[in-house]
Design an enzyme around this catalytic site. Structure first.
Site, PDB file in Angstrom:
ATOM      1  N   LYS A  54      30.443  38.744 -18.848  1.00 12.16           N
ATOM      2  CA  LYS A  54      29.646  38.882 -17.617  1.00 12.16           C
ATOM      3  C   LYS A  54      28.241  38.339 -17.837  1.00 12.16           C
ATOM      4  O   LYS A  54      27.707  37.608 -16.996  1.00 12.16           O
ATOM      5  CB  LYS A  54      29.584  40.357 -17.186  1.00 12.16           C
ATOM      6  CG  LYS A  54      30.881  40.850 -16.577  1.00 12.16           C
ATOM      7  CD  LYS A  54      30.886  42.348 -16.276  1.00 12.16           C
ATOM      8  CE  LYS A  54      32.293  42.765 -15.842  1.00 12.16           C
ATOM      9  NZ  LYS A  54      32.424  44.159 -15.433  1.00 12.16           N
ATOM     10  N   GLN A  98      29.793  49.579 -16.719  1.00 12.84           N
ATOM     11  CA  GLN A  98      31.131  49.193 -17.183  1.00 12.84           C
ATOM     12  C   GLN A  98      32.020  50.432 -17.334  1.00 12.84           C
ATOM     13  O   GLN A  98      31.624  51.427 -17.935  1.00 12.84           O
ATOM     14  CB  GLN A  98      31.017  48.440 -18.521  1.00 12.84           C
ATOM     15  CG  GLN A  98      32.313  47.838 -19.005  1.00 12.84           C
ATOM     16  CD  GLN A  98      32.854  46.735 -18.075  1.00 12.84           C
ATOM     17  OE1 GLN A  98      32.102  46.036 -17.416  1.00 12.84           O
ATOM     18  NE2 GLN A  98      34.164  46.614 -18.019  1.00 12.84           N
ATOM     19  N   ASP A 121      29.850  46.424  -7.758  1.00 13.84           N
ATOM     20  CA  ASP A 121      31.240  46.788  -8.014  1.00 13.84           C
ATOM     21  C   ASP A 121      31.918  47.303  -6.740  1.00 13.84           C
ATOM     22  O   ASP A 121      33.147  47.392  -6.679  1.00 13.84           O
ATOM     23  CB  ASP A 121      31.301  47.917  -9.057  1.00 13.84           C
ATOM     24  CG  ASP A 121      31.682  47.418 -10.445  1.00 13.84           C
ATOM     25  OD1 ASP A 121      32.388  46.398 -10.537  1.00 13.84           O
ATOM     26  OD2 ASP A 121      31.279  48.067 -11.421  1.00 13.84           O
TER      27      ASP A 121
HETATM   28  N1  LIG Z   1      32.488  48.488 -13.695  1.00 18.25           N
HETATM   29  C1  LIG Z   1      33.677  47.883 -13.842  1.00 18.25           C
HETATM   30  N2  LIG Z   1      34.476  48.201 -14.865  1.00 18.25           N
HETATM   31  C2  LIG Z   1      35.687  47.578 -14.973  1.00 18.25           C
HETATM   32  C3  LIG Z   1      36.089  46.579 -14.058  1.00 18.25           C
HETATM   33  C4  LIG Z   1      35.220  46.266 -12.983  1.00 18.25           C
HETATM   34  O1  LIG Z   1      35.524  45.432 -12.095  1.00 18.25           O
HETATM   35  N3  LIG Z   1      34.027  46.939 -12.911  1.00 18.25           N
HETATM   36  N4  LIG Z   1      37.286  45.877 -14.243  1.00 18.25           N
HETATM   37  C5  LIG Z   1      37.987  46.001 -15.504  1.00 18.25           C
HETATM   38  C6  LIG Z   1      37.541  45.087 -16.603  1.00 18.25           C
HETATM   39  N5  LIG Z   1      36.998  43.785 -16.204  1.00 18.25           N
HETATM   40  C7  LIG Z   1      35.729  43.715 -15.806  1.00 18.25           C
HETATM   41  O2  LIG Z   1      34.929  44.565 -15.990  1.00 18.25           O
HETATM   42  C8  LIG Z   1      37.721  42.565 -16.442  1.00 18.25           C
HETATM   43  C9  LIG Z   1      39.035  42.583 -16.838  1.00 18.25           C
HETATM   44  C10 LIG Z   1      39.700  41.392 -17.156  1.00 18.25           C
HETATM   45  C11 LIG Z   1      39.065  40.181 -17.066  1.00 18.25           C
HETATM   46  C12 LIG Z   1      39.710  38.902 -17.471  1.00 18.25           C
HETATM   47  O3  LIG Z   1      39.139  37.847 -17.313  1.00 18.25           O
HETATM   48  N6  LIG Z   1      40.907  38.964 -18.036  1.00 18.25           N
HETATM   49  C13 LIG Z   1      41.576  37.803 -18.604  1.00 18.25           C
HETATM   50  C14 LIG Z   1      42.106  38.149 -19.965  1.00 18.25           C
HETATM   51  C15 LIG Z   1      41.020  38.535 -20.909  1.00 18.25           C
HETATM   52  C16 LIG Z   1      41.572  39.093 -22.206  1.00 18.25           C
HETATM   53  O4  LIG Z   1      42.155  38.332 -22.956  1.00 18.25           O
HETATM   54  O5  LIG Z   1      41.383  40.293 -22.435  1.00 18.25           O
HETATM   55  C17 LIG Z   1      42.752  37.374 -17.755  1.00 18.25           C
HETATM   56  O6  LIG Z   1      43.372  38.251 -17.132  1.00 18.25           O
HETATM   57  O7  LIG Z   1      43.024  36.197 -17.725  1.00 18.25           O
HETATM   58  C18 LIG Z   1      37.747  40.166 -16.659  1.00 18.25           C
HETATM   59  C19 LIG Z   1      37.088  41.341 -16.349  1.00 18.25           C
HETATM   60  C20 LIG Z   1      37.849  47.421 -16.041  1.00 18.25           C
HETATM   61  N7  LIG Z   1      36.507  47.892 -16.007  1.00 18.25           N
END
Ligand SMILES: Nc1nc2c(c(=O)[nH]1)N[C@@H](CN(C=O)c1ccc(C(=O)N[C@@H](CCC(=O)O)C(=O)O)cc1)CN2
Ligand SMILES: [Mg+2]
Length: 292
Positions: A54, A98, A121
């Protein structure tokens, strides 16, 4: 049938490019730099990766990134006091804590302490209520990303049957609200739903957000349906979705892969929400195509 693969990685890159354009214009025309503050408690490895990503992407689109990394044992009082500081900081347009938070903290109280106008969020109770009543809200990033991909793939969603599997506050419920706003006929299914495969099989759109690896299989999917897989499950050192990709892709018209589908859209939509929050804070026209 072989499904179209919806490339979330490429789509997200396009959104970040649009965001960067808006950020450049805000700076040139108004001398404003959108600022995003991210608060991370503790050392959860996945959360650390997401927070780093991020920060990096925030800087890449030309916005100011503010990071607060706090000890896992931080008290609620300390965290609330940091949030109050960020609420009052005019250079901060977006605030994100987060998740998940360490168990001793009350997530609802923490989220509801964020100024709703800076709640990028979209988890604050006021934004949840606004989304449900059709008012301008900050929309949760993951469902917003799913909606953008669905609109891009299908165009007008009006009248389509959508089944959202999962009823979390972060994905399932806001996803259902967004689909309803776009005039879908929405069913929210969950672990107690009877005949779940039959329910899913009626849908033109299936959004799977349950957190159970490969739960949705091809025999649950209506031929030609669009499948959005929100799951990110770490299994045997790899990453799999809530859908069994191969069997679903053999039946669906379009499907998001894991990784590279919904995940990248989450951070792109976070950046989009931060620009939207910044424009609203300054009474400027909102960027088009970056909100629900
Ligand atoms: N305050 C928040 N916490 C969490 C959120 C959120 O939106 N706000 N969402 C999730 C985690 N998350 C961002 O925070 C998030 C999850 C996954 C990805 C992502 O790009 N995933 C990739 C794979 C990455 C990997 O290898 O682990 C994909 O799916 O291609 C980005 C952001 C929980 N917490
Ligand atoms: Mg096709």
């Amino acid at each position: 049938m072989t499904a179209d693969v919806i490339d979330g990685k490429a789509f997200a890159a396009g959104i970040r490019e649009k965001v960067a354009g808006h950020v450049a214009r805000l700076s040139e025309e108004h001398g404003i730099v959108p600022g995003l503050a991210v608060v991370l408690l503790g050392e959860d490895p996945a959360s650390q990766v997401y927070v780093r990503s991020k920060g990096k992407m925030t800087r890449e689109v030309g916005m100011k990134s503010i990071e607060h990394r706090l000890d896992a044992g931080t008290s609620e009082e300390e965290l609330l006091s940091l949030i109050a500081e960020l609420n009052a900081d005019r250079e901060v347009h977006g605030i994100l804590v987060q998740l998940p938070l360490p168990g001793h903290l009350n997530s609802e109280a923490v989220i509801d302490a964020i100024d709703p106008a800076k709640d990028v969020d979209g988890f604050h109770i006021s934004n949840v209520g606004k989304l449900a009543t059709g008012q301008a809200a900050m929309v949760p990033c993951t469902p917003l990303g799913c909606l953008m991909m669905l609109r891009e793939q299908l165009g007008d969603l009006s009248g389509l049957d959508a089944v959202v599997i999962g009823r979390s506050n972060i994905v399932g419920k806001p996803m259902a609200q967004l689909l309803l706003r776009d005039s879908c006929t929405v069913t929210v299914a969950h672990s107690r739903t009877k005949d779940l495969p039959e329910v899913a099989k009626r849908a033109d759109i299936v959004v799977a957000a349950v957190g159970r690896p490969k739960m949705v299989t091809g025999d649950w999917i209506k031929p030609g349906a669009t499948v959005i897989d929100v799951g990110i499950n770490r299994v045997d050192g790899g990453l799999v979705g809530d859908c069994d990709y191969d069997s679903c892709a053999a039946v669906a018209g379009a499907i998001t892969p894991v990784p590279g589908g919904v995940g990248p859209m989450t951070i792109a939509c976070l950046l989009a929400n931060t620009v939207t929050a910044c424009c609203r804070a300054h009474g400027l026209a909102e960027p088009e195509g970056l909100t629900a």
